[in-house]
Scaffold this motif. Structure first.
Motif, PDB file in Angstrom:
ATOM      1  N   GLY A  30      12.211 -33.949 -22.493  1.00 43.33           N
ATOM      2  CA  GLY A  30      12.953 -33.144 -21.534  1.00 43.33           C
ATOM      3  C   GLY A  30      12.324 -31.853 -21.081  1.00 43.33           C
ATOM      4  O   GLY A  30      12.932 -31.124 -20.300  1.00 43.33           O
ATOM      5  N   VAL A  31      11.123 -31.528 -21.558  1.00 41.94           N
ATOM      6  CA  VAL A  31      10.498 -30.269 -21.157  1.00 41.94           C
ATOM      7  C   VAL A  31       8.976 -30.416 -21.181  1.00 41.94           C
ATOM      8  O   VAL A  31       8.421 -31.107 -22.026  1.00 41.94           O
ATOM      9  CB  VAL A  31      10.939 -29.090 -22.073  1.00 41.94           C
ATOM     10  CG1 VAL A  31      10.465 -29.274 -23.481  1.00 41.94           C
ATOM     11  CG2 VAL A  31      10.478 -27.762 -21.513  1.00 41.94           C
ATOM     12  N   THR A  48      11.037 -29.232 -16.080  1.00 37.23           N
ATOM     13  CA  THR A  48      11.500 -30.579 -16.394  1.00 37.23           C
ATOM     14  C   THR A  48      10.333 -31.517 -16.124  1.00 37.23           C
ATOM     15  O   THR A  48       9.449 -31.201 -15.303  1.00 37.23           O
ATOM     16  CB  THR A  48      12.695 -31.008 -15.527  1.00 37.23           C
ATOM     17  OG1 THR A  48      12.261 -31.098 -14.164  1.00 37.23           O
ATOM     18  CG2 THR A  48      13.867 -30.049 -15.663  1.00 37.23           C
ATOM     19  N   PRO A  49      10.292 -32.670 -16.782  1.00 30.79           N
ATOM     20  CA  PRO A  49       9.204 -33.611 -16.500  1.00 30.79           C
ATOM     21  C   PRO A  49       9.140 -34.008 -15.026  1.00 30.79           C
ATOM     22  O   PRO A  49       8.049 -34.150 -14.472  1.00 30.79           O
ATOM     23  CB  PRO A  49       9.543 -34.809 -17.392  1.00 30.79           C
ATOM     24  CG  PRO A  49      10.294 -34.209 -18.537  1.00 30.79           C
ATOM     25  CD  PRO A  49      11.123 -33.109 -17.907  1.00 30.79           C
ATOM     26  N   GLN A  50      10.271 -34.145 -14.380  1.00 25.45           N
ATOM     27  CA  GLN A  50      10.289 -34.521 -12.963  1.00 25.45           C
ATOM     28  C   GLN A  50       9.673 -33.429 -12.088  1.00 25.45           C
ATOM     29  O   GLN A  50       8.891 -33.710 -11.181  1.00 25.45           O
ATOM     30  CB  GLN A  50      11.727 -34.802 -12.496  1.00 25.45           C
ATOM     31  CG  GLN A  50      12.384 -35.942 -13.212  1.00 25.45           C
ATOM     32  CD  GLN A  50      12.991 -35.563 -14.568  1.00 25.45           C
ATOM     33  OE1 GLN A  50      12.990 -34.411 -14.996  1.00 25.45           O
ATOM     34  NE2 GLN A  50      13.468 -36.574 -15.287  1.00 25.45           N
ATOM     35  N   THR A  51      10.019 -32.179 -12.374  1.00 28.70           N
ATOM     36  CA  THR A  51       9.464 -31.061 -11.606  1.00 28.70           C
ATOM     37  C   THR A  51       7.961 -30.952 -11.833  1.00 28.70           C
ATOM     38  O   THR A  51       7.193 -30.717 -10.895  1.00 28.70           O
ATOM     39  CB  THR A  51      10.161 -29.744 -11.996  1.00 28.70           C
ATOM     40  OG1 THR A  51      11.557 -29.880 -11.739  1.00 28.70           O
ATOM     41  CG2 THR A  51       9.609 -28.567 -11.224  1.00 28.70           C
ATOM     42  N   TRP A  52       7.525 -31.134 -13.068  1.00 28.10           N
ATOM     43  CA  TRP A  52       6.097 -31.064 -13.376  1.00 28.10           C
ATOM     44  C   TRP A  52       5.338 -32.173 -12.652  1.00 28.10           C
ATOM     45  O   TRP A  52       4.277 -31.930 -12.078  1.00 28.10           O
ATOM     46  CB  TRP A  52       5.865 -31.128 -14.886  1.00 28.10           C
ATOM     47  CG  TRP A  52       4.419 -30.997 -15.237  1.00 28.10           C
ATOM     48  CD1 TRP A  52       3.608 -31.948 -15.761  1.00 28.10           C
ATOM     49  CD2 TRP A  52       3.590 -29.850 -15.049  1.00 28.10           C
ATOM     50  NE1 TRP A  52       2.329 -31.463 -15.929  1.00 28.10           N
ATOM     51  CE2 TRP A  52       2.289 -30.173 -15.489  1.00 28.10           C
ATOM     52  CE3 TRP A  52       3.823 -28.566 -14.553  1.00 28.10           C
ATOM     53  CZ2 TRP A  52       1.244 -29.272 -15.451  1.00 28.10           C
ATOM     54  CZ3 TRP A  52       2.768 -27.672 -14.517  1.00 28.10           C
ATOM     55  CH2 TRP A  52       1.498 -28.028 -14.959  1.00 28.10           C
ATOM     56  N   ARG A  53       5.865 -33.399 -12.656  1.00 25.73           N
ATOM     57  CA  ARG A  53       5.206 -34.508 -11.947  1.00 25.73           C
ATOM     58  C   ARG A  53       5.100 -34.208 -10.455  1.00 25.73           C
ATOM     59  O   ARG A  53       4.072 -34.461  -9.841  1.00 25.73           O
ATOM     60  CB  ARG A  53       5.977 -35.818 -12.159  1.00 25.73           C
ATOM     61  CG  ARG A  53       5.553 -36.557 -13.400  1.00 25.73           C
ATOM     62  CD  ARG A  53       6.094 -37.971 -13.430  1.00 25.73           C
ATOM     63  NE  ARG A  53       7.544 -38.052 -13.375  1.00 25.73           N
ATOM     64  CZ  ARG A  53       8.334 -37.968 -14.443  1.00 25.73           C
ATOM     65  NH1 ARG A  53       7.824 -37.828 -15.641  1.00 25.73           N
ATOM     66  NH2 ARG A  53       9.634 -38.032 -14.305  1.00 25.73           N
ATOM     67  N   ALA A  54       6.167 -33.666  -9.878  1.00 27.75           N
ATOM     68  CA  ALA A  54       6.146 -33.318  -8.452  1.00 27.75           C
ATOM     69  C   ALA A  54       5.089 -32.261  -8.174  1.00 27.75           C
ATOM     70  O   ALA A  54       4.343 -32.352  -7.184  1.00 27.75           O
ATOM     71  CB  ALA A  54       7.512 -32.833  -8.001  1.00 27.75           C
TER      72      ALA A  54
END
Length: 62
Positions: A30-31, A48-54
C-alpha cells in the motif's frame, strides 16, 4: 506511515555523479517510499502504488 521492512534500492537512473541519487522502497503493502540516498534517516515521500506507477509511466514518456 510504517516503513518497517522497507528494502531500499537506488534508482537505475541515478548516475555516478557523486550522490544525486534517489532510493525507492516498493516492497511494502500500500505504500511506495522515496528518499534521498545521501540522507537515509531524513524525510521520505510516500505514494500509493498507483500514483507511483503513474509518475514513472509519465516520466518514461518525457
Amino acid at each position: 506511515m510504517d516503513l518497517t521492512g522497507a528494502q531500499w534500492r537506488k534508482s537505475t537512473r541515478s548516475g555516478s555523479n557523486g550522490g544525486a541519487c534517489v532510493e525507492v522502497a516498493d516492497n511494502l503493502f500500500g505504500v511506495v517510499g522515496v528518499r534521498d540516498s545521501k540522507d537515509p534517516t531524513g524525510p521520505v515521500l510516500a505514494f500509493t502504488p498507483q500514483t507511483w506507477r503513474a509518475f514513472v509511466t509519465s516520466a518514461k514518456r518525457a
